[in-house]
Enzyme design. Structure first.
Site, PDB file in Angstrom:
ATOM      1  N   CYS A  28      55.790  35.450  48.584  1.00 25.79           N
ATOM      2  CA  CYS A  28      54.883  36.512  49.045  1.00 25.79           C
ATOM      3  C   CYS A  28      54.023  35.949  50.167  1.00 25.79           C
ATOM      4  O   CYS A  28      53.129  35.134  49.926  1.00 25.79           O
ATOM      5  CB  CYS A  28      54.025  37.005  47.884  1.00 25.79           C
ATOM      6  N   CYS A  57      58.708  41.206  49.900  1.00 23.58           N
ATOM      7  CA  CYS A  57      59.119  40.202  48.909  1.00 23.58           C
ATOM      8  C   CYS A  57      59.755  40.777  47.653  1.00 23.58           C
ATOM      9  O   CYS A  57      60.212  40.023  46.791  1.00 23.58           O
ATOM     10  CB  CYS A  57      57.931  39.317  48.527  1.00 23.58           C
ATOM     11  N   GLU A 112      53.438  47.497  22.038  1.00 23.13           N
ATOM     12  CA  GLU A 112      53.090  48.157  23.300  1.00 23.13           C
ATOM     13  C   GLU A 112      54.288  48.988  23.745  1.00 23.13           C
ATOM     14  O   GLU A 112      55.396  48.469  23.839  1.00 23.13           O
ATOM     15  CB  GLU A 112      52.715  47.105  24.356  1.00 23.13           C
ATOM     16  N   CYS A 152      51.924  37.547  52.178  1.00 25.25           N
ATOM     17  CA  CYS A 152      50.557  38.085  52.254  1.00 25.25           C
ATOM     18  C   CYS A 152      49.591  37.287  51.380  1.00 25.25           C
ATOM     19  O   CYS A 152      48.477  36.998  51.771  1.00 25.25           O
ATOM     20  CB  CYS A 152      50.505  39.541  51.802  1.00 25.25           C
ATOM     21  N   HIS A 166      29.804  46.097  33.805  1.00 26.54           N
ATOM     22  CA  HIS A 166      28.589  46.886  34.006  1.00 26.54           C
ATOM     23  C   HIS A 166      27.361  46.229  33.359  1.00 26.54           C
ATOM     24  O   HIS A 166      27.468  45.649  32.277  1.00 26.54           O
ATOM     25  CB  HIS A 166      28.756  48.285  33.416  1.00 26.54           C
ATOM     26  N   ILE A 180      41.650  46.271  24.949  1.00 20.78           N
ATOM     27  CA  ILE A 180      41.095  46.290  23.591  1.00 20.78           C
ATOM     28  C   ILE A 180      42.112  45.678  22.617  1.00 20.78           C
ATOM     29  O   ILE A 180      41.761  44.783  21.828  1.00 20.78           O
ATOM     30  CB  ILE A 180      40.722  47.729  23.152  1.00 20.78           C
TER      31      ILE A 180
HETATM   32  C1  FAD Z   1      39.291  55.196  36.586  1.00 14.75           C
HETATM   33  C2  FAD Z   1      38.694  54.235  35.596  1.00 14.75           C
HETATM   34  C3  FAD Z   1      37.664  53.371  35.973  1.00 14.75           C
HETATM   35  C4  FAD Z   1      37.095  52.499  35.052  1.00 14.75           C
HETATM   36  N1  FAD Z   1      36.191  51.563  35.482  1.00 14.75           N
HETATM   37  C5  FAD Z   1      35.659  50.689  34.580  1.00 14.75           C
HETATM   38  C6  FAD Z   1      34.774  49.671  35.005  1.00 14.75           C
HETATM   39  O1  FAD Z   1      34.574  49.433  36.191  1.00 14.75           O
HETATM   40  N2  FAD Z   1      34.165  48.915  34.049  1.00 14.75           N
HETATM   41  C7  FAD Z   1      34.391  49.104  32.715  1.00 14.75           C
HETATM   42  O2  FAD Z   1      33.762  48.438  31.907  1.00 14.75           O
HETATM   43  N3  FAD Z   1      35.300  50.026  32.297  1.00 14.75           N
HETATM   44  C8  FAD Z   1      35.947  50.791  33.189  1.00 14.75           C
HETATM   45  N4  FAD Z   1      36.879  51.707  32.785  1.00 14.75           N
HETATM   46  C9  FAD Z   1      37.214  51.788  31.369  1.00 14.75           C
HETATM   47  C10 FAD Z   1      38.217  50.735  30.926  1.00 14.75           C
HETATM   48  O3  FAD Z   1      39.237  50.569  31.885  1.00 14.75           O
HETATM   49  C11 FAD Z   1      38.818  51.183  29.597  1.00 14.75           C
HETATM   50  O4  FAD Z   1      37.774  51.503  28.714  1.00 14.75           O
HETATM   51  C12 FAD Z   1      39.667  50.105  28.957  1.00 14.75           C
HETATM   52  O5  FAD Z   1      40.628  49.646  29.854  1.00 14.75           O
HETATM   53  C13 FAD Z   1      40.314  50.689  27.721  1.00 14.75           C
HETATM   54  O6  FAD Z   1      41.236  49.775  27.219  1.00 14.75           O
HETATM   55  P1  FAD Z   1      42.198  50.192  26.031  1.00 14.75           P
HETATM   56  O7  FAD Z   1      42.891  48.961  25.618  1.00 14.75           O
HETATM   57  O8  FAD Z   1      41.434  50.959  25.009  1.00 14.75           O
HETATM   58  O9  FAD Z   1      43.185  51.264  26.659  1.00 14.75           O
HETATM   59  P2  FAD Z   1      44.463  51.088  27.590  1.00 14.75           P
HETATM   60  O10 FAD Z   1      44.279  50.071  28.615  1.00 14.75           O
HETATM   61  O11 FAD Z   1      44.805  52.461  28.051  1.00 14.75           O
HETATM   62  O12 FAD Z   1      45.576  50.547  26.598  1.00 14.75           O
HETATM   63  C14 FAD Z   1      46.204  51.358  25.647  1.00 14.75           C
HETATM   64  C15 FAD Z   1      47.636  50.882  25.532  1.00 14.75           C
HETATM   65  O13 FAD Z   1      48.255  51.553  24.442  1.00 14.75           O
HETATM   66  C16 FAD Z   1      49.595  51.782  24.780  1.00 14.75           C
HETATM   67  N5  FAD Z   1      50.103  52.848  23.918  1.00 14.75           N
HETATM   68  C17 FAD Z   1      49.768  54.160  23.948  1.00 14.75           C
HETATM   69  N6  FAD Z   1      50.481  54.844  23.034  1.00 14.75           N
HETATM   70  C18 FAD Z   1      51.270  53.942  22.404  1.00 14.75           C
HETATM   71  C19 FAD Z   1      52.249  54.046  21.386  1.00 14.75           C
HETATM   72  N7  FAD Z   1      52.580  55.216  20.855  1.00 14.75           N
HETATM   73  N8  FAD Z   1      52.884  52.918  20.976  1.00 14.75           N
HETATM   74  C20 FAD Z   1      52.589  51.716  21.541  1.00 14.75           C
HETATM   75  N9  FAD Z   1      51.689  51.575  22.535  1.00 14.75           N
HETATM   76  C21 FAD Z   1      51.034  52.664  22.962  1.00 14.75           C
HETATM   77  C22 FAD Z   1      49.513  52.167  26.248  1.00 14.75           C
HETATM   78  O14 FAD Z   1      50.755  52.031  26.906  1.00 14.75           O
HETATM   79  C23 FAD Z   1      48.462  51.210  26.756  1.00 14.75           C
HETATM   80  O15 FAD Z   1      49.018  50.027  27.276  1.00 14.75           O
HETATM   81  C24 FAD Z   1      37.513  52.535  33.697  1.00 14.75           C
HETATM   82  C25 FAD Z   1      38.568  53.382  33.321  1.00 14.75           C
HETATM   83  C26 FAD Z   1      39.186  54.184  34.270  1.00 14.75           C
HETATM   84  C27 FAD Z   1      40.376  55.010  33.869  1.00 14.75           C
END
Ligand code: FAD
Length: 467
Positions: free
Chosen positions: A401, A443, A33, A403, A51, A14
């Site tokens: 690598c 590796c 980050e 593999c 999805h 996001i």
């Molecule tokens: C098990 C699982 C299966 C899923 N399968 C799917 C799927 O198949 N299809 C689908 O559409 N969605 C899926 N999702 C949902 C999808 O992965 C998430 O909705 C999406 O990745 C969210 O992205 P994000 O950027 O909001 O959060 P994140 O990827 O969690 O990013 C948040 C970032 O903020 C950083 N952060 C946190 N606190 C701080 C701070 N204080 N200061 C600086 N940085 C900070 C973290 O380190 C992290 O890198 C799945 C999720 C999970 C857990």
């Protein structure tokens, strides 16, 4: 104190997608980050499925953004040079009494605006997916479902955002946000920033930041999902991503091919206390195995090359919380973005960037460059290009690598990119070195040496520049 127009907290899918959308405007944007690399939270540990959009309840933001996001991937993956496969998905019914639930899901999908949904019978299932359990009686087929590498997609967004002027800070943890004289003062481990607008994309920590600035409070209830990853020898076993009927805890165990040729089995859905607890457990993996066997009776556990877990940012409102907080001007949330957050990401990023740019009266950047080139594989290069690399950098054609067949050149390139890799994991996610069946056992030392070589010269160069 560093002044910026927009500060993004969190470099997941996001945050990175929003950074790219915001880089289309004349704005000074910074992304913070906390980890050593972007794509370190939920975005690195999920099922990687785009999805179809039939699963989310009609009228929710999850449903709306799932369907809109899904439609954006085709164009985006072309612009960002990220492989995407529309591999379809199936939801299986194992008895006649479950078939009405498939029809209910189909109707729900139609209400969400999903096309390409149909119920298929045993013969058609067998024709499409001969390895699916013979106990299956019917399935919901979704033609609008796909798979892609969530790492490559997130990183490509970040790199393209950086190419268009966004500044990325890693190892930069935000720990306090407060409003002072109509600006946001953001305290972090690398210093204090003063921002006109803040985008809260901190994944499982989004509630913490929202609750610091707004009286409208939310709670993230972390929900872990554990997986097995199977060796590439099963690359052709399944074409579609195969689900069971969903429950109130989510979409249940899936067997899904990945774009890289491996097969994912999982995830579990366990409510946990610690948001950072990405450990796998014996009980969790047993559940994955027994549940996976319902879909694939011969599930070959002996060929699992890895187990891992991700933690979902499940919100107590059971929906995404998006946009400007009602009582915190210029503070924008992407809170509770759990599944289908990967699918929804492009649409969420587009809307957030629109809202922020409108509030800041930002103008469009005329020289925005939408096209990004991924790191090519050495193997897939033209002979002329290969010869040039061999002449200019002798030894870079050597495979490190075994593999995955990744050369020194690809690893160097992964480090040299705008938001380049700094760790072995970072290299894995960019060029797959260490992602194969030996999981970097053979590796890792060589990759570390290349990292050391490259980073020493990068930092020496940076130090000279600032002398
Ligand atoms: C098990 C699982 C299966 C899923 N399968 C799917 C799927 O198949 N299809 C689908 O559409 N969605 C899926 N999702 C949902 C999808 O992965 C998430 O909705 C999406 O990745 C969210 O992205 P994000 O950027 O909001 O959060 P994140 O990827 O969690 O990013 C948040 C970032 O903020 C950083 N952060 C946190 N606190 C701080 C701070 N204080 N200061 C600086 N940085 C900070 C973290 O380190 C992290 O890198 C799945 C999720 C999970 C857990």
């Amino acid at each position: 104190m560093i002044d910026v127009d927009v500060l993004i907290v969190g470099g997941g899918i996001i945050g990175c997608s929003a950074a790219r959308e915001l880089s289309k405007f004349n704005l000074n944007v910074v992304l913070m980050e906390k980890e050593t690399d972007i794509c370190s939270g939920q975005s690195k540990a999920n099922t990687a499925i785009i999805h179809g959009g039939y699963d989310a309840k009609p009228g929710t933001l999850k449903a709306r953004y799932n369907v809109r996001g899904n439609r954006m991937f085709g164009r985006l993956c072309k612009e960002l040079d990220v492989p995407l496969r529309w591999n379809t998905s199936l939801v299986l019914a194992f008895s006649e009494k479950d078939v009405p639930q498939l029809e209910a899901l189909r109707q729900q999908g139609i209400r969400n605006g999903v096309t390409g949904l149909s119920i298929i019978g045993r013969d058609e299932i067998n024709r499409r997916e001969p390895h699916v359990s013979k106990k299956t009686v019917a399935a919901l087929l979704s033609k609008q479902s796909g798979i892609l590498s969530p790492f490559k997609f997130t990183i490509a967004n970040a790199e393209n955002a950086a190419e268009n002027g966004v500044v990325f800070h890693r190892n930069a943890e935000v720990f306090g946000i407060k409003r002072e004289e109509s600006k946001w003062i953001v305290k972090s481990t690398i210093g204090t920033f003063r921002a006109k607008a803040v985008l809260n994309c901190a994944g499982v920590y989004t509630d913490t930041f929202n609750n610091q600035v707004s009286a409208v409070r939310y709670e993230i209830l972390p929900r872990r999902g554990q997986y097995y990853l199977l060796d590439k020898k099963y690359a052709k076993q399944f074409h579609a991503s195969i689900f069971q009927l969903p429950t109130h805890m989510g979409k249940g165990t899936v067997i899904s091919p990945t774009v890289d040729g491996t097969v994912l089995v999982g995830p579990t859905a366990e409510d946990i206390m610690n948001r950072d607890d990405t450990r796998t457990t014996v009980e969790g993996l047993k559940k994955v195995f027994s549940s996976g066997k319902k879909i694939w009776e011969e599930l070959p556990l002996q060929d699992a090359i890895k187990s891992f877990a991700g933690v979902r940012a499940h919100c107590n409102q059971n929906d995404f919380i998006l946009g400007e907080a009602p009582d915190a001007p210029f503070f924008f949330n992407a809170l509770g973005v759990e599944s289908p957050g990967l699918t929804a990401a492009p649409a969420i990023a587009l809307d957030l960037a629109r809202q922020v740019s409108e509030r800041l009266h930002a103008t469009c950047k005329m020289d925005f460059q939408p096209f990004h080139h991924s790191i090519p594989t050495f193997e897939g290069m033209r002979e002329k290009q290969k010869r040039r690399i061999c002449t200019e950098h002798p030894g870079d054609e050597v495979i490190v690598c075994q593999c995955e067949g990744v050369t020194r050149w690809e690893i160097r390139e992964a480090i040299r990119r705008p938001v380049g890799a700094r760790t072995i994991d970072g290299i894995k996610r960019r060029v797959r070195a260490g992602m194969g069946s030996c999981q970097a056992r053979l590796c890792a030392i060589q990759i570390n040496e290349i990292l050391e070589e490259e980073l020493t010269s990068t930092f020496a160069h940076t130090a000279l520049k600032f002398k």
